[in-house]
Write a protein that holds these residues in place. Structure first.
Motif, short mmCIF file in Angstrom:
data_model
loop_
_atom_site.label_atom_id
_atom_site.label_comp_id
_atom_site.label_asym_id
_atom_site.label_seq_id
_atom_site.Cartn_x
_atom_site.Cartn_y
_atom_site.Cartn_z
N ALA A 1 35.86 28.37 -5.10
CA ALA A 1 35.61 26.96 -4.83
C ALA A 1 34.12 26.70 -4.61
O ALA A 1 33.52 27.24 -3.69
CB ALA A 1 36.41 26.53 -3.59
N TRP A 2 33.54 25.86 -5.46
CA TRP A 2 32.16 25.43 -5.32
C TRP A 2 32.14 24.04 -4.68
O TRP A 2 32.91 23.18 -5.07
CB TRP A 2 31.47 25.35 -6.68
N SER A 3 31.23 23.83 -3.74
CA SER A 3 31.13 22.54 -3.05
C SER A 3 29.68 22.09 -2.93
O SER A 3 28.75 22.90 -2.97
CB SER A 3 31.72 22.63 -1.63
N LEU A 4 29.51 20.79 -2.79
CA LEU A 4 28.22 20.21 -2.39
C LEU A 4 28.26 19.99 -0.89
O LEU A 4 29.28 19.59 -0.34
CB LEU A 4 27.96 18.89 -3.11
N LEU A 5 27.13 20.22 -0.22
CA LEU A 5 27.03 20.12 1.23
C LEU A 5 25.81 19.27 1.57
O LEU A 5 24.75 19.43 0.96
CB LEU A 5 26.88 21.53 1.82
N TRP A 6 25.96 18.36 2.53
CA TRP A 6 24.84 17.52 2.94
C TRP A 6 24.96 17.19 4.42
O TRP A 6 25.97 17.47 5.05
CB TRP A 6 24.75 16.26 2.09
N GLY B 1 16.16 24.97 -5.29
CA GLY B 1 15.70 26.07 -4.45
C GLY B 1 16.83 27.05 -4.25
O GLY B 1 17.94 26.86 -4.73
N ALA B 2 16.55 28.12 -3.53
CA ALA B 2 17.54 29.17 -3.32
C ALA B 2 17.65 29.52 -1.85
O ALA B 2 16.64 29.79 -1.20
CB ALA B 2 17.17 30.41 -4.13
N SER B 3 18.86 29.48 -1.34
CA SER B 3 19.15 29.96 0.01
C SER B 3 19.86 31.31 -0.09
O SER B 3 20.57 31.57 -1.07
CB SER B 3 20.04 28.97 0.76
N ARG B 4 19.68 32.15 0.92
CA ARG B 4 20.30 33.47 0.88
C ARG B 4 21.82 33.37 1.00
O ARG B 4 22.56 34.11 0.37
CB ARG B 4 19.74 34.34 2.00
N ASP B 5 22.28 32.43 1.86
CA ASP B 5 23.71 32.30 2.11
C ASP B 5 23.97 30.94 2.75
O ASP B 5 23.03 30.12 2.90
CB ASP B 5 24.22 33.42 3.01
N LEU B 6 25.23 30.68 3.10
CA LEU B 6 25.59 29.38 3.68
C LEU B 6 24.82 29.10 4.98
O LEU B 6 24.28 28.00 5.13
CB LEU B 6 27.10 29.31 3.90
N PRO B 7 24.75 30.01 5.95
CA PRO B 7 23.99 29.69 7.17
C PRO B 7 22.53 29.33 6.90
O PRO B 7 21.97 28.46 7.57
CB PRO B 7 24.10 30.99 7.99
N THR B 8 21.91 29.98 5.90
CA THR B 8 20.53 29.64 5.56
C THR B 8 20.44 28.22 5.01
O THR B 8 19.52 27.46 5.35
CB THR B 8 19.98 30.63 4.52
N ALA B 9 21.41 27.82 4.17
CA ALA B 9 21.43 26.46 3.64
C ALA B 9 21.66 25.44 4.75
O ALA B 9 21.04 24.37 4.77
CB ALA B 9 22.50 26.33 2.56
N VAL B 10 22.56 25.76 5.68
CA VAL B 10 22.82 24.85 6.81
C VAL B 10 21.55 24.66 7.63
O VAL B 10 21.21 23.53 8.04
CB VAL B 10 23.97 25.39 7.68
N ASP B 11 20.82 25.73 7.86
CA ASP B 11 19.57 25.63 8.62
C ASP B 11 18.57 24.76 7.88
O ASP B 11 17.88 23.93 8.49
CB ASP B 11 18.99 27.04 8.83
N ALA B 12 18.48 24.91 6.55
CA ALA B 12 17.55 24.09 5.77
C ALA B 12 17.95 22.61 5.82
O ALA B 12 17.08 21.72 5.90
CB ALA B 12 17.52 24.59 4.32
N LEU B 13 19.23 22.32 5.77
CA LEU B 13 19.70 20.93 5.88
C LEU B 13 19.36 20.36 7.26
O LEU B 13 18.93 19.21 7.38
CB LEU B 13 21.21 20.86 5.64
N THR B 14 19.58 21.15 8.30
CA THR B 14 19.31 20.69 9.66
C THR B 14 17.83 20.40 9.86
O THR B 14 17.46 19.44 10.54
CB THR B 14 19.79 21.76 10.67
N ARG B 15 16.97 21.22 9.26
CA ARG B 15 15.53 21.01 9.39
C ARG B 15 15.03 19.91 8.46
O ARG B 15 13.88 19.46 8.58
CB ARG B 15 14.79 22.31 9.08
N GLY B 16 15.87 19.46 7.52
CA GLY B 16 15.46 18.42 6.59
C GLY B 16 14.61 18.91 5.44
O GLY B 16 14.00 18.11 4.73
N SER B 17 14.58 20.22 5.21
CA SER B 17 13.77 20.74 4.10
C SER B 17 14.50 20.67 2.76
O SER B 17 13.87 20.85 1.71
CB SER B 17 13.35 22.19 4.39
#
Length: 316
Positions: free
Chosen positions: A266-271, A121-137
């Protein structure tokens, strides 16, 4: 007794690393959490599994006897989870930093693990990805991880998986276009053209500030080709992009390597929380691909990383 696989996994990691700190990082745990799991396992077994000497450890006789059966139990546990989820959803991974082509890296990794079922999937930016992780999506995110205004919550963990050299992209009429390579400091007479405001672009903001380069930004990030229209129209403007990124054939621009130092992206994986079995599998394949392709090579003085990225590298 019923064997706790989390405790067994902590033991096996410590037995293979012979170092509690490295084992904890490998399992995305704090050292205290790893030590507690091993202590509980020893209490349940009624034997000591390690001789401890500071952070370094040695296996006892009981530990040596327990190691291979514990590995077998973990493999069986992972196989059971995989079998149960065989018809379940794939691992959900979001990416961001699209201008720098994150799919190039993911494609290389997934080619090494065709059995991994991944839904991108695609997130707009880091905060969007963090929100998706927090929601479990989503299960994991892939992009550049940096400090945000809100900060990253303690439940989030990340691992640096690739350092990518950057080139400067400029018009053939630019005064520096004929050089075989350029130093970042050479760009002080140019204008760094950015896809969005610098307060939203952590890496470019730090790069421009570190090397004293003037920067201007587009009003809206519309992608690579619209970004390149500015240096194509006005030779004063330059862009900084990954060296492996293929420019559009009709861009009419030249990419020149940056050296002394070479900036690295620097590319990272986030979970969030503890990765599932499939997530751990993706992390493992990333590590193997990075080692084979030498993605994490960094030499102080030769290369440049923002301080936060350098700290991530030391933790790998």
């Amino acid at each position: 007794m019923d064997l706790d696989l989390r405790q067994a996994r902590a033991f096996v990691a410590a037995a293979e690393e012979l170092h509690f700190g490295r084992a904890a990082r490998r399992l995305f745990l704090t050292q205290q959490a790893l030590s507690k799991r091993i202590a509980r396992l020893e209490d349940a077994l009624g034997v000591a599994l390690f001789h401890r000497c500071g952070h370094a450890v040695e296996l006892t006789g009981a530990g040596r006897r327990f190691l291979e059966p514990a590995r077998v139990a973990l493999r069986a546990g992972d196989q059971a989870v995989t079998a149960a989820r065989a018809q379940a959803r794939p691992l959900r991974v979001d990416v961001w930093g699209h201008l720098y082509g994150p799919m190039r890296t993911l494609r290389a990794v997934l080619d090494d693990a065709p059995a991994l079922a991944v839904e991108l999937g695609a997130s707009r930016d880091l905060p969007t990805a963090v929100d998706a992780l927090t929601r479990g999506s989503i299960d994991l995110g892939f992009g550049r991880v940096h400090a945000t205004a809100e900060g990253l919550e303690p439940a989030l963990a990340h691992r640096l998986v690739r350092l990518e050299p950057l080139d400067v992209v400029l018009h053939p009429a630019h005064p520096l276009a004929g050089a075989g390579n350029l130093r970042p400091a050479d760009l002080r007479g140019s204008v760094l053209w950015c896809p969005a405001a610098l307060d939203r672009l952590d890496f470019l903001r730090r790069f421009a500030g570190r090397f004293g380069i003037a920067a201007e930004a587009a009003a809206v990030n519309l992608g690579l080709e619209p970004l390149l229209e500015r240096p194509h129209a006005d030779p004063r403007y330059v862009c900084v992009l990954p060296a492996e990124l293929v420019l559009p054939a009709d861009a009419g621009l030249r990419a020149v390597p940056l050296v002394d130092p070479t900036p690295l992206y620097a590319w990272s994986l986030l979970w969030r929380g503890e990765p599932c079995a499939t997530g751990r599998g993706l992390l493992r394949v990333f590590a193997e691909t990075a080692a084979r392709r030498r993605w994490l090579e960094y030499a102080p003085g030769r290369d440049w990383l923002p301080d936060a990225d350098r700290a991530q590298l030391l933790a790998v």
